[in-house]
Design an enzyme around this catalytic site. Structure first.
Site, short mmCIF file in Angstrom:
data_model
loop_
_atom_site.label_atom_id
_atom_site.label_comp_id
_atom_site.label_asym_id
_atom_site.label_seq_id
_atom_site.Cartn_x
_atom_site.Cartn_y
_atom_site.Cartn_z
N SER A 113 0.81 -1.22 0.00
CA SER A 113 0.00 0.00 0.00
C SER A 113 0.84 1.27 0.00
O SER A 113 1.61 1.51 -0.92
CB SER A 113 -0.97 -0.02 1.18
OG SER A 113 -1.90 1.04 1.09
N HIS A 114 0.74 2.04 1.07
CA HIS A 114 1.40 3.35 1.16
C HIS A 114 2.80 3.25 1.75
O HIS A 114 3.44 4.28 1.95
CB HIS A 114 0.55 4.28 2.01
CG HIS A 114 0.27 3.73 3.39
ND1 HIS A 114 -0.49 2.60 3.59
CD2 HIS A 114 0.66 4.13 4.61
CE1 HIS A 114 -0.56 2.34 4.88
NE2 HIS A 114 0.13 3.25 5.52
N ASP A 278 -1.93 6.68 -3.57
CA ASP A 278 -0.80 6.01 -2.90
C ASP A 278 -0.23 4.88 -3.75
O ASP A 278 -0.53 4.75 -4.93
CB ASP A 278 -1.25 5.50 -1.54
CG ASP A 278 -2.21 4.32 -1.64
OD1 ASP A 278 -3.00 4.29 -2.62
OD2 ASP A 278 -2.20 3.45 -0.76
N ASP A 280 -0.66 1.60 -4.08
CA ASP A 280 -1.51 0.65 -4.82
C ASP A 280 -2.81 1.27 -5.31
O ASP A 280 -3.67 0.56 -5.82
CB ASP A 280 -1.78 -0.59 -3.98
CG ASP A 280 -2.62 -0.30 -2.74
OD1 ASP A 280 -2.56 0.85 -2.23
OD2 ASP A 280 -3.32 -1.21 -2.26
N ASP A 282 -5.35 2.86 -3.70
CA ASP A 282 -6.63 2.80 -2.99
C ASP A 282 -6.86 3.97 -2.03
O ASP A 282 -7.93 4.08 -1.43
CB ASP A 282 -6.78 1.46 -2.25
CG ASP A 282 -5.74 1.23 -1.16
OD1 ASP A 282 -4.85 2.08 -0.99
OD2 ASP A 282 -5.83 0.19 -0.48
N ARG A 283 -5.87 4.85 -1.88
CA ARG A 283 -6.04 6.01 -1.00
C ARG A 283 -6.07 7.30 -1.81
O ARG A 283 -5.65 7.33 -2.96
CB ARG A 283 -4.92 6.07 0.04
CG ARG A 283 -4.90 4.85 0.95
CD ARG A 283 -3.81 4.94 2.00
NE ARG A 283 -3.77 3.73 2.79
CZ ARG A 283 -3.60 3.68 4.11
NH1 ARG A 283 -3.45 4.79 4.80
NH2 ARG A 283 -3.58 2.53 4.74
N LYS A 377 -11.26 0.31 -1.02
CA LYS A 377 -11.23 1.76 -1.15
C LYS A 377 -10.60 2.11 -2.49
O LYS A 377 -9.87 1.31 -3.06
CB LYS A 377 -10.47 2.40 0.02
CG LYS A 377 -9.13 1.80 0.38
CD LYS A 377 -8.56 2.50 1.62
CE LYS A 377 -7.29 1.84 2.12
NZ LYS A 377 -7.57 0.69 3.00
#
Length: 544
Positions: A113-114, A278, A280, A282-283, A377
């Site tokens: 992710s982030h 981010d 991947d 999703d943010r 998300k």
């Protein structure tokens, strides 16, 4: 092509967190480490045998090698077909889109992710269920339990597979379909938002924006949709090329890590709109000219204005937010007469509510917002939602949010992160607070009186499952709250997150500096949690 049976032994610590298994790259590069976890997925998900599996990741370091491993193991374990993003690339929401569109039996997502990427940084893997969402705890627990007893895994011995060209080929008895990672997702976005209205806004020449892809997975998606479909000028997407180390940056869309973008929105000549996503995809972070929209406010604003977009023009059925997220969305739900749910942190908790049709929109304060269009998300979705609102309302970001505050009141909100603290110290802090909980109600802390204090537990209204110890909540008679929680998304030490909010109904007091307005609550939190004594930190590492 016969499967090879490779002997192995269990590794400690392969329990997935809120978003899968995350470790340093060098941990995943150990012989058999990745293979053990992947085999545990196949051993506990029998529907994959003879089924279809989506596979892709955010392009970070080790992404390509991991996908090669997964595909060989999928073929050896009887998977009938795999859908792979070209070059091994799929944003996390795009994987969910593909799972749902093609009705696969699940998907494997490769991302941390982030978190930073590179040879010395982080990697991650998670399994998504057939609904497109992160696997529920019953599934992740079964996967973990299997990793503890695993003594073999299955694979094929093949040359390196070509994943850089669209098309299909056979890997043993399994068909591998290499596909454009963007097209299905882009078509879904066009069905939800008024692309013509957004296109006209760009064509007017009066609207200026930048989207910071942070050299992460959303770059190709943003270029294809914003620049090529919606007519945004070339260069609107910054840092558009995904890199294995995200260009040496930290792919976390917040005020601390997207400073270049923030600077472009500041001053008299600042951009009208800024957004970032981010690692991947999703943010999201949303900025106006000299204006930062908190993720909590963003969810509330989108809920209140959803009827202005084609995909939500008939209204919304309900809203869900993670427990640490501010109660701004609750006020919208109450006024709209729809249900509002408070869940633990972790997108998987929204899945049952979405599948049951109880909610339409959901969000977390950690820069995640989404809806029933997928089961993750979705950063670019949120950006397009905001662009649709800007095109329809013909107002600035600041004016839209200020109008929202006048209608619903403002929930002042901030999050203080203490990153990489000693795990024992962080756990000691939480244990200290748990001991205090019974004696806190009725007690005066600063200028606030405690009305309730608990360790948040959640009973899923759909399947009845219970999740306990999800964070310490301290609520005050004024409506203010302090929440303490240890994050499960890091790979080293612990991250202590402290969330603070209070409600302000008076419009004349809606534009105070957030940290100044929150100063009394911040002091209460530091003293109550004995933060400096127990963590050795006098100040947070990140303030949002």
């Amino acid at each position: 092509m016969e499967p090879q049976i490779i002997a192995t032994t269990p590794f400690d610590g392969q329990r997935p967190g809120t978003s899968g298994l995350r470790k340093k790259v060098k941990v995943f590069q150990q012989p058999h480490y990745l293979e053990n976890f992947v085999q545990a997925i196949f051993d506990t998900q029998p529907e994959l045998n003879g089924g279809v599996l989506a596979v892709g990741g955010d392009g970070r370091f080790y992404n390509r090698e991991a996908i090669q491993v997964i595909l060989r193991m999928a073929a050896a374990n009887g998977v009938r077909k795999t859908l792979v993003g070209r070059g091994g690339i799929f944003s996390t929401p795009a994987v969910s889109c593909v799972i749902r569109k093609y009705k696969t039996q699940g998907g494997i997502v490769l991302s941390a992710s982030h978190n930073p990427g590179g040879p010395d940084e982080d990697f991650g893997i998670k399994f998504n269920s057939a609904n497109g969402g992160p696997a529920p705890e019953s599934v992740t627990n079964a996967i973990f339990e299997r990793t503890c007893t695993l003594d073999r895994y299955l694979t094929l011995d093949t040359p390196v597979l070509d994943l850089d060209h669209d098309g299909s080929f056979m890997l043993g008895a399994m068909e591998v379909v290499v596909m454009d990672p963007v097209s299905d997702y882009a078509a879904l976005m066009e069905s939800l938002f008024d692309f013509n209205a957004i296109h006209q806004m760009f064509n007017s020449g009066l609207f200026r924006m930048r989207f910071d892809a942070m050299h992460a997975v959303t770059g190709p998606y943003a270029v294809a949709i914003l620049e090529k479909r919606l007519g945004a000028p070339p260069g609107t997407v910054m840092n558009a090329i995904p890199l294995e180390d995200f260009g040496g940056g930290h792919p976390d869309p917040n005020l601390a890590h997207a400073q270049e973008l923030v600077a472009l929105t500041e001053g008299s000549d600042g951009l009208d709109f800024g957004a970032a996503s981010d690692g991947d995809g999703d943010r999201n972070m949303i900025l106006g000219k000299n204006f930062f929209v908190t993720p909590s406010d963003s969810l509330a604003v989108l809920a209140a204005n959803a009827h202005l977009t084609p995909g939500y023009k008939t209204g919304i059925r309900g809203i869900a937010r993670s427990m640490p997220t501010s109660q701004a969305a609750d006020r919208v739900a109450e006024q709209m007469g729809v249900e509002c749910f408070e869940t633990p942190t972790g997108w998987k908790f929204f899945g049952n509510l979405l599948d049951a049709g109880r909610i339409t929109l959901c969000g977390e304060e950690s820069f995640g917002t989404g809806s029933d269009h997928v089961r993750e998300k979705d950063g670019l979705w949120a950006v397009l939602f905001w662009l649709n609102l800007l095109a329809m309302r013909q107002q600035s970001v600041a004016d839209i949010v200020s109008d929202h505050w006048r209608r619903f009141g403002r929930n002042y909100y901030t999050r203080h992160d203490y990153e990489g603290v000693d795990l024992a110290g962080a756990e000691g802090l939480m244990d200290h607070l748990r001991i205090l909980l019974p004696e806190l109600p009725g007690r005066q802390l600063g200028d606030q009186t405690v009305s309730y204090a608990d360790d948040f537990a959640y009973t899923d209204p759909i399947d009845g499952s219970v999740s306990s110890k999800q964070g310490i909540r301290i609520g005050f008679e004024s409506g203010a709250r302090i929440v303490f929680r240890l994050s499960g998304t890091g790979t080293e030490g612990a991250t202590l997150r402290v969330y603070l909010e209070f409600y302000e109904p008076d419009p004349t007091r809606h534009h105070r500096d957030t940290q100044e307005a929150m100063a009394p609550l911040i002091l209460i939190a530091r003293e109550l949690g004995q933060i400096e004594t127990r963590t050795g930190r006098s100040e947070p590492d990140v303030v949002t």
